[in-house]
Design a protein around this motif. Structure first.
Motif, PDB file in Angstrom:
ATOM      1  N   GLY A  47     -45.494  -4.069  -7.600  1.00  0.00           N
ATOM      2  CA  GLY A  47     -45.294  -5.355  -8.258  1.00  0.00           C
ATOM      3  C   GLY A  47     -45.576  -6.530  -7.343  1.00  0.00           C
ATOM      4  N   ASP A  48     -44.948  -7.640  -7.660  1.00  0.00           N
ATOM      5  CA  ASP A  48     -45.107  -8.882  -6.900  1.00  0.00           C
ATOM      6  C   ASP A  48     -43.735  -9.398  -6.511  1.00  0.00           C
ATOM      7  OD1 ASP A  48     -47.983  -9.168  -7.187  1.00  0.00           O
ATOM      8  OD2 ASP A  48     -47.580  -9.598  -9.308  1.00  0.00           O
ATOM      9  N   TRP A  49     -43.679 -10.118  -5.381  1.00  0.00           N
ATOM     10  CA  TRP A  49     -42.427 -10.731  -4.959  1.00  0.00           C
ATOM     11  C   TRP A  49     -41.911 -11.601  -6.103  1.00  0.00           C
ATOM     12  CZ3 TRP A  49     -40.419  -8.437  -1.073  1.00  0.00           C
ATOM     13  CH2 TRP A  49     -41.164  -8.045   0.036  1.00  0.00           C
ATOM     14  N   GLY A  50     -40.617 -11.503  -6.355  1.00  0.00           N
ATOM     15  CA  GLY A  50     -39.978 -12.374  -7.335  1.00  0.00           C
ATOM     16  C   GLY A  50     -40.237 -12.022  -8.784  1.00  0.00           C
ATOM     17  N   THR A  51     -40.589 -10.758  -9.077  1.00  0.00           N
ATOM     18  CA  THR A  51     -40.805 -10.370 -10.469  1.00  0.00           C
ATOM     19  C   THR A  51     -39.973  -9.135 -10.817  1.00  0.00           C
ATOM     20  OG1 THR A  51     -42.734  -8.989  -9.932  1.00  0.00           O
ATOM     21  CG2 THR A  51     -43.168 -11.287 -10.529  1.00  0.00           C
ATOM     22  N   GLU A  52     -39.497  -9.112 -12.051  1.00  0.00           N
ATOM     23  CA  GLU A  52     -38.753  -7.954 -12.532  1.00  0.00           C
ATOM     24  C   GLU A  52     -39.642  -6.726 -12.511  1.00  0.00           C
ATOM     25  OE1 GLU A  52     -36.957  -8.741 -16.330  1.00  0.00           O
ATOM     26  OE2 GLU A  52     -35.722 -10.354 -15.520  1.00  0.00           O
ATOM     27  N   GLY A  53     -39.050  -5.592 -12.174  1.00  0.00           N
ATOM     28  CA  GLY A  53     -39.788  -4.343 -12.108  1.00  0.00           C
ATOM     29  C   GLY A  53     -40.401  -4.063 -10.746  1.00  0.00           C
ATOM     30  N   SER A  54     -40.425  -5.060  -9.878  1.00  0.00           N
ATOM     31  CA  SER A  54     -40.958  -4.862  -8.529  1.00  0.00           C
ATOM     32  C   SER A  54     -40.052  -3.920  -7.746  1.00  0.00           C
ATOM     33  CB  SER A  54     -41.066  -6.194  -7.784  1.00  0.00           C
ATOM     34  OG  SER A  54     -42.010  -7.012  -8.410  1.00  0.00           O
ATOM     35  N   VAL A  55     -40.650  -3.189  -6.810  1.00  0.00           N
ATOM     36  CA  VAL A  55     -39.905  -2.254  -5.980  1.00  0.00           C
ATOM     37  C   VAL A  55     -39.995  -2.714  -4.527  1.00  0.00           C
ATOM     38  CG1 VAL A  55     -39.727   0.146  -5.199  1.00  0.00           C
ATOM     39  CG2 VAL A  55     -40.307  -0.351  -7.588  1.00  0.00           C
ATOM     40  N   ILE A  56     -38.827  -2.832  -3.906  1.00  0.00           N
ATOM     41  CA  ILE A  56     -38.713  -3.325  -2.530  1.00  0.00           C
ATOM     42  C   ILE A  56     -38.095  -2.236  -1.661  1.00  0.00           C
ATOM     43  CG2 ILE A  56     -37.643  -5.074  -1.059  1.00  0.00           C
ATOM     44  CD1 ILE A  56     -37.602  -6.904  -3.534  1.00  0.00           C
ATOM     45  N   TYR A  57     -38.631  -2.076  -0.457  1.00  0.00           N
ATOM     46  CA  TYR A  57     -38.148  -1.088   0.505  1.00  0.00           C
ATOM     47  C   TYR A  57     -37.479  -1.836   1.657  1.00  0.00           C
ATOM     48  CZ  TYR A  57     -38.260   3.057   3.491  1.00  0.00           C
ATOM     49  OH  TYR A  57     -37.917   4.120   4.284  1.00  0.00           O
ATOM     50  N   TRP A  58     -36.216  -1.534   1.919  1.00  0.00           N
ATOM     51  CA  TRP A  58     -35.441  -2.195   2.970  1.00  0.00           C
ATOM     52  C   TRP A  58     -35.174  -1.229   4.128  1.00  0.00           C
ATOM     53  CZ3 TRP A  58     -33.848  -7.282   2.234  1.00  0.00           C
ATOM     54  CH2 TRP A  58     -33.884  -7.764   0.923  1.00  0.00           C
ATOM     55  N   ASP A  59     -35.321  -1.726   5.357  1.00  0.00           N
ATOM     56  CA  ASP A  59     -34.842  -1.052   6.570  1.00  0.00           C
ATOM     57  C   ASP A  59     -33.687  -1.897   7.071  1.00  0.00           C
ATOM     58  OD1 ASP A  59     -36.729   1.173   7.314  1.00  0.00           O
ATOM     59  OD2 ASP A  59     -38.171  -0.470   7.106  1.00  0.00           O
ATOM     60  N   TYR A  60     -32.500  -1.290   7.235  1.00  0.00           N
ATOM     61  CA  TYR A  60     -31.337  -2.073   7.639  1.00  0.00           C
ATOM     62  C   TYR A  60     -30.410  -1.246   8.520  1.00  0.00           C
ATOM     63  CZ  TYR A  60     -28.928   0.396   3.807  1.00  0.00           C
ATOM     64  OH  TYR A  60     -28.396   1.356   2.991  1.00  0.00           O
ATOM     65  N   VAL A  61     -29.473  -1.923   9.169  1.00  0.00           N
ATOM     66  CA  VAL A  61     -28.468  -1.260   9.992  1.00  0.00           C
ATOM     67  C   VAL A  61     -27.112  -1.515   9.357  1.00  0.00           C
ATOM     68  CG1 VAL A  61     -27.350  -1.142  12.243  1.00  0.00           C
ATOM     69  CG2 VAL A  61     -29.820  -1.474  12.109  1.00  0.00           C
ATOM     70  N   HIS A  62     -26.440  -0.421   8.972  1.00  0.00           N
ATOM     71  CA  HIS A  62     -25.120  -0.514   8.340  1.00  0.00           C
ATOM     72  C   HIS A  62     -24.188   0.478   9.028  1.00  0.00           C
ATOM     73  CE1 HIS A  62     -22.364   0.868   4.982  1.00  0.00           C
ATOM     74  NE2 HIS A  62     -21.959  -0.335   5.278  1.00  0.00           N
ATOM     75  N   ASP A  63     -23.032   0.005   9.408  1.00  0.00           N
ATOM     76  CA  ASP A  63     -22.062   0.829  10.148  1.00  0.00           C
ATOM     77  C   ASP A  63     -22.682   1.424  11.410  1.00  0.00           C
ATOM     78  OD1 ASP A  63     -20.005   0.301   8.381  1.00  0.00           O
ATOM     79  OD2 ASP A  63     -20.256   2.161   7.232  1.00  0.00           O
ATOM     80  N   GLY A  64     -23.550   0.643  12.055  1.00  0.00           N
ATOM     81  CA  GLY A  64     -24.152   1.058  13.318  1.00  0.00           C
ATOM     82  C   GLY A  64     -25.278   2.064  13.199  1.00  0.00           C
ATOM     83  N   LYS A  65     -25.696   2.373  11.964  1.00  0.00           N
ATOM     84  CA  LYS A  65     -26.755   3.368  11.763  1.00  0.00           C
ATOM     85  C   LYS A  65     -27.942   2.753  11.039  1.00  0.00           C
ATOM     86  CE  LYS A  65     -23.484   7.156  11.397  1.00  0.00           C
ATOM     87  NZ  LYS A  65     -22.392   7.401  10.509  1.00  0.00           N
ATOM     88  N   ALA A  66     -29.143   3.153  11.448  1.00  0.00           N
ATOM     89  CA  ALA A  66     -30.359   2.723  10.763  1.00  0.00           C
ATOM     90  C   ALA A  66     -30.425   3.422   9.405  1.00  0.00           C
ATOM     91  CB  ALA A  66     -31.586   3.052  11.597  1.00  0.00           C
ATOM     92  N   LYS A  67     -30.662   2.646   8.359  1.00  0.00           N
ATOM     93  CA  LYS A  67     -30.715   3.193   7.008  1.00  0.00           C
ATOM     94  C   LYS A  67     -31.886   2.579   6.247  1.00  0.00           C
ATOM     95  CE  LYS A  67     -25.848   4.231   6.875  1.00  0.00           C
ATOM     96  NZ  LYS A  67     -24.635   4.273   6.102  1.00  0.00           N
ATOM     97  N   VAL A  68     -32.196   3.197   5.105  1.00  0.00           N
ATOM     98  CA  VAL A  68     -33.263   2.691   4.242  1.00  0.00           C
ATOM     99  C   VAL A  68     -32.781   2.671   2.791  1.00  0.00           C
ATOM    100  CG1 VAL A  68     -35.131   3.486   5.739  1.00  0.00           C
ATOM    101  CG2 VAL A  68     -34.310   4.972   3.899  1.00  0.00           C
ATOM    102  N   ALA A  69     -33.394   1.786   2.021  1.00  0.00           N
ATOM    103  CA  ALA A  69     -33.121   1.730   0.587  1.00  0.00           C
ATOM    104  C   ALA A  69     -34.375   1.254  -0.128  1.00  0.00           C
ATOM    105  CB  ALA A  69     -31.961   0.784   0.283  1.00  0.00           C
TER     106      ALA A  69
END
Length: 152
Positions: A47-69
């Protein structure tokens, strides 16, 4: 104990609701520049930034661990400055069958009130409530506010 749950939190910020909403709806890939210790990356998969139905992949650190969503934007509400993400892949789905995150920014006085909602269904009853993830979202809001307020 139930396997369905909902957590909510409010954060008062100085930045305008419109600006905060714009970051999450149209420029989430900038969040890794704003708070790199929490968000390492944000990439558009469909999709495109800022549109419904778009899929975004996040790399983040939560509780001291590298995670993805991987999250799908289910709803964007320009009028109410609200965005709804549904987690479709990643670390959260190891403990939760369903996970939805809603973030809404509402004008309040000189600034705004950011309201977070996390709705989920646990895979097992002994899975903990995602309280630390809600706290992560609150801290993320404050980091974004600090950045936006410095630019004003």
């Amino acid at each position: 104990m139930t396997v369905f749950g909902k957590l909510e939190a409010d954060v008062e910020i100085k930045a305008p609701a419109e600006t905060f909403y714009e970051v999450f709806s149209g420029r989430p890939h900038h969040i890794s520049n704003i708070t790199p210790e929490k968000i390492q990356g944000c990439a558009l998969h469909e999709g495109d930034w800022g549109t419904e139905g778009s899929v975004i992949y996040w790399d983040y650190v939560h509780d001291g661990k590298a995670k993805v969503a991987k999250e799908k934007i289910e709803a964007l509400d320009e009028v109410n400055k609200s965005i709804t993400f549904k987690v479709i892949e990643g670390d959260l789905l190891q403990e939760y069958k369903n996970f939805k995150i809603v973030v809404q920014a509402t004008p309040k006085g000189e600034g705004s009130l950011v309201h977070w909602i996390m709705e989920y269904e646990k895979l097992k009853e002994d899975v903990p409530e995602p309280n630390t993830l809600l706290q992560f979202a609150v801290e993320l809001s404050k980091d974004i506010d600090t950045h936006l307020s410095a630019q004003a």
